[in-house]
Design an enzyme around this catalytic site. Structure first.
Site, short mmCIF file in Angstrom:
data_model
loop_
_atom_site.label_atom_id
_atom_site.label_comp_id
_atom_site.label_asym_id
_atom_site.label_seq_id
_atom_site.Cartn_x
_atom_site.Cartn_y
_atom_site.Cartn_z
N LYS A 126 -52.23 22.69 24.71
CA LYS A 126 -51.99 23.78 24.33
C LYS A 126 -53.07 24.90 24.77
CE LYS A 126 -50.24 26.20 20.22
NZ LYS A 126 -49.78 26.01 18.84
N ASP A 138 -50.35 35.52 28.20
CA ASP A 138 -51.36 34.80 29.24
C ASP A 138 -51.51 33.16 29.10
OD1 ASP A 138 -52.46 34.28 26.71
OD2 ASP A 138 -54.35 35.46 26.89
N GLY A 139 -50.86 32.46 28.37
CA GLY A 139 -50.72 31.14 28.50
C GLY A 139 -52.05 30.57 27.86
N ASP A 273 -37.23 26.90 17.14
CA ASP A 273 -38.13 26.29 18.24
C ASP A 273 -39.52 25.55 17.68
OD1 ASP A 273 -38.62 29.10 17.55
OD2 ASP A 273 -40.37 29.04 18.95
N ASP A 283 -46.39 22.95 15.76
CA ASP A 283 -46.91 24.30 16.39
C ASP A 283 -47.39 24.91 15.14
OD1 ASP A 283 -45.83 23.93 18.71
OD2 ASP A 283 -44.14 25.63 18.39
P1 AMP Z 1 -45.16 30.20 18.68
O1 AMP Z 1 -44.59 31.25 17.74
O2 AMP Z 1 -46.48 30.02 18.71
O3 AMP Z 1 -44.29 29.24 18.16
O4 AMP Z 1 -44.45 30.80 20.26
C1 AMP Z 1 -43.21 31.31 20.35
C2 AMP Z 1 -43.06 31.43 21.89
O5 AMP Z 1 -43.98 32.25 22.45
C3 AMP Z 1 -43.24 30.22 22.54
O6 AMP Z 1 -42.31 29.98 23.81
C4 AMP Z 1 -44.55 30.05 23.07
O7 AMP Z 1 -45.18 29.07 24.20
C5 AMP Z 1 -44.90 31.64 23.53
N1 AMP Z 1 -46.28 31.82 23.33
C6 AMP Z 1 -47.07 31.95 22.14
N2 AMP Z 1 -48.32 32.34 22.54
C7 AMP Z 1 -48.33 32.40 23.82
C8 AMP Z 1 -49.30 32.84 25.02
N3 AMP Z 1 -50.49 33.12 24.62
N4 AMP Z 1 -49.08 32.64 26.19
C9 AMP Z 1 -47.73 32.45 26.60
N5 AMP Z 1 -46.80 32.05 25.57
C10 AMP Z 1 -47.01 32.13 24.46
MG MG Z 2 -43.75 27.32 18.81
#
Ligand code: AMP
Ligand code: MG
Length: 529
Positions: A126, A138-139, A273, A283
């Protein structure tokens, strides 16, 4: 025999058996008719392994000897033979609204390990760089949030709550810019990568995405795969037992939720999700732990308005999410009535487990003839706990020490739990009266119920003394950011045995100090991670 990472047995059934995205690049895009995109992690400049969790390594048959190859793999700088990295495509309902395609925006599954016992476990990085699902982000992930995921997922495991695990924490040597408070002050922070481990990272939203596009073919392929891998008794040749799937996911989700409610965990972002089809806590973002018992509390700043994901609402939200899941699977059948019926399994399991869980927290033997009475005892306790700010973890732990004798003074009865009051004066004031009254009723119910030793042991098994309190993790983050990992290692060690109170560890069982009440990262958290 533990082996180095490059000598583990890898498989890649998710990518070899399911339809994938034909485009090999990590350009951001809509990905249709596919369950994943093949994408490699983006290398980082100066990886340092900060934590390797030995018991997770052992479950993989992985040697804990730190080799350059191991560090490079855990940083996403190297792929070893057998790994076929991918980012999964999924969608989801966020805060009650359909959000379309989400997907692994910063998570990359390296591969599937066939563990020594034959169990298959996926390794997922992650924060390993952009994927087709990164949208405008930014991944990457920062040390703060990666450390929070590491500590909490391991703590949950040792607390006995189903969860994904964490194998490692690596800092990348690269800065990642985040605006923690969303107030227009972005700042660089150390980047980090956690390697997570689970039999599957499939979510409810993994199914919803195909249903939302009317793509029954991909939905069916994914469902067949998920059932064959994880619920094989629900597949019979071409026949897929979809109601069985909904019921099984429902029962597992109920077990997870009851675990959360028992230990005071608030997930904070229960979007579809972020709910696993295996009923694993998944998550870890702006989660939190109840300090003062307050069913209305949410740790997530984004959730502060509607408080949809507040502690007391978690059982209901899980149900709402499961309905979305069943609606997705409904695209595969003509008659949806059996799916609707199967949704009842969640509530049934919840209604079976919740009273048992509360009985064990209270040290009572759950007796069928006393169900209603005990239910009332629980709700009046929750009301009494709301009259003052009372620490949930300490209250339940110290409840085992309450004198159950028939003619004990109010003061003596309250004495063991008085430490749980945030305001010491409140423990001696009118604010303590509802609790004192409740303790009288409780003592009458518990007296002569279980033998004293058994009561104590039951309560100590249900009520942890050490949990990853928000401020404890915050302090560990500050130390790790300075380069001092000793507090992190100590905290993880304490949390390996959360039910065994040990001398010398009083600081880990203490109530939140006053300074932490309003510090961002202690009381409220943003999704900025
Ligand atoms: P989350 O709220 O962390 O469950 O994320 C919701 C969505 O946003 C998911 O598709 C994650 O992969 C994407 N996401 C969250 N943070 C990032 C990040 N820094 N770069 C790319 N995608 C992100
Ligand atoms: Mg998530």
């Amino acid at each position: 025999m533990a082996r180095p990472i490059e000598a583990l047995t890898f498989d890649a059934r998710f990518v070899t058996e399911l339809p994938g995205d034909p485009e090999p690049s990590n350009r951001c895009r809509e990905v249709t008719r596919a369950c994943y995109s093949r994408v490699a992690p983006t290398p980082v400049s100066a990886p340092r392994l900060r934590v390797l969790v030995p018991e997770v390594a052992a479950s993989l048959g992985l040697s804990t000897e730190v080799t350059p190859t191991l560090v490079e793999v855990l940083a996403g700088n190297r792929i070893v033979d057998g790994m076929q990295p991918y980012a999964a495509c999924y969608g989801g309902h966020q805060f009650g609204q359909w959000a379309g395609q989400l997907g692994d925006g910063r998570a990359i599954t390296l591969g599937e390990i066939v563990a020594p016992g034959g169990e298959r476990l996926e390794l997922q990085l992650k924060g390993a760089g952009v994927t087709p699902y990164s949208r405008r982000a930014d991944g990457r992930a920062v040390l703060r949030s990666s450390l929070r995921e590491l500590v909490c997922s391991e703590a949950m495991h040792h607390l006995g709550v189903p969860t994904t695990r964490a194998l490692s924490l690596v800092t990348t040597g690269d800065a990642v810019v985040r605006d923690i408070l969303y107030d227009g002050h972005p700042a660089p922070e150390p980047g980090a990568i956690v390697c997570r481990v689970a039999p599957s990272f499939l979510r409810l939203g993994s199914f919803e995405i195909h249903a939302s596009r009317g793509d029954a073919e991909t939905l069916r392929a994914l469902t067949r795969f998920a059932l064959r891998e994880h619920y094989p008794w629900l597949v019979d040749g071409e026949r897929l037992d979809l109601p069985g799937f909904v019921a099984e996911v429902g029962r597992r989700t109920a077990r997870m939720i009851v675990g959360w409610m028992r230990v005071g965990f608030v997930h904070g972002v229960m979007n579809t999700d972020n709910l696993s089809i295996l009923g694993l806590t998944i998550d870890y973002g702006p989660y939190g732990w109840l300090e003062g018992f307050d069913p209305g509390w949410t740790p997530n700043t984004t959730d502060a308005g509607g408080r949809r994901y507040r502690f007391g609402n978690q059982p209901r939200i899980a149900q709402w999410n499961l309905v979305r899941f069943a609606e997705a699977l409904a695209h595969l059948v003509d008659d949806t009535a059996p799916l609707a019926l199967a949704l009842g399994a969640y509530g049934d399991e919840l209604r079976r487990l919740e009273p048992q869980m509360m009985a064990s927290k209270l040290g009572l033997c759950a007796r069928p003839e006393l169900v209603d009475e005990d239910d009332e005892l629980t709700s009046s306790l929750f009301a009494a706990l709301g009259a003052a700010e009372i620490d949930m973890t300490l209250f339940f732990r110290r409840l085992a020490d309450v004198d159950l004798g028939p003619s004990v003074s109010t003061e003596a009865r309250l004495a063991p739990v008085a430490v749980a009051f945030y305001d010491a004066d409140a423990a001696r004031s009118a604010a303590a009266e509802p609790l004192a009254l409740w303790l009288e009723r409780y003592a009458a119910r518990a007296r002569g119920d279980l033998p004293p030793d058994e009561r104590r042991a039951t309560m100590h098994r249900a009520n942890p003394i050490y949990v990853p309190r928000n401020y404890l993790v915050h302090e560990v983050i500050e130390a790790a950011t300075r380069g001092d990992d000793a507090p992190l290692e100590r905290l993880m060690d304490v949390l390996r045995a959360p039910y065994d109170e040990r001398p010398g560890l009083e600081a880990y069982a203490a109530k939140r100090p006053d300074w932490a009440r309003s510090v961002p990262g202690c009381s409220m958290l943003s999704c900025s991670s």
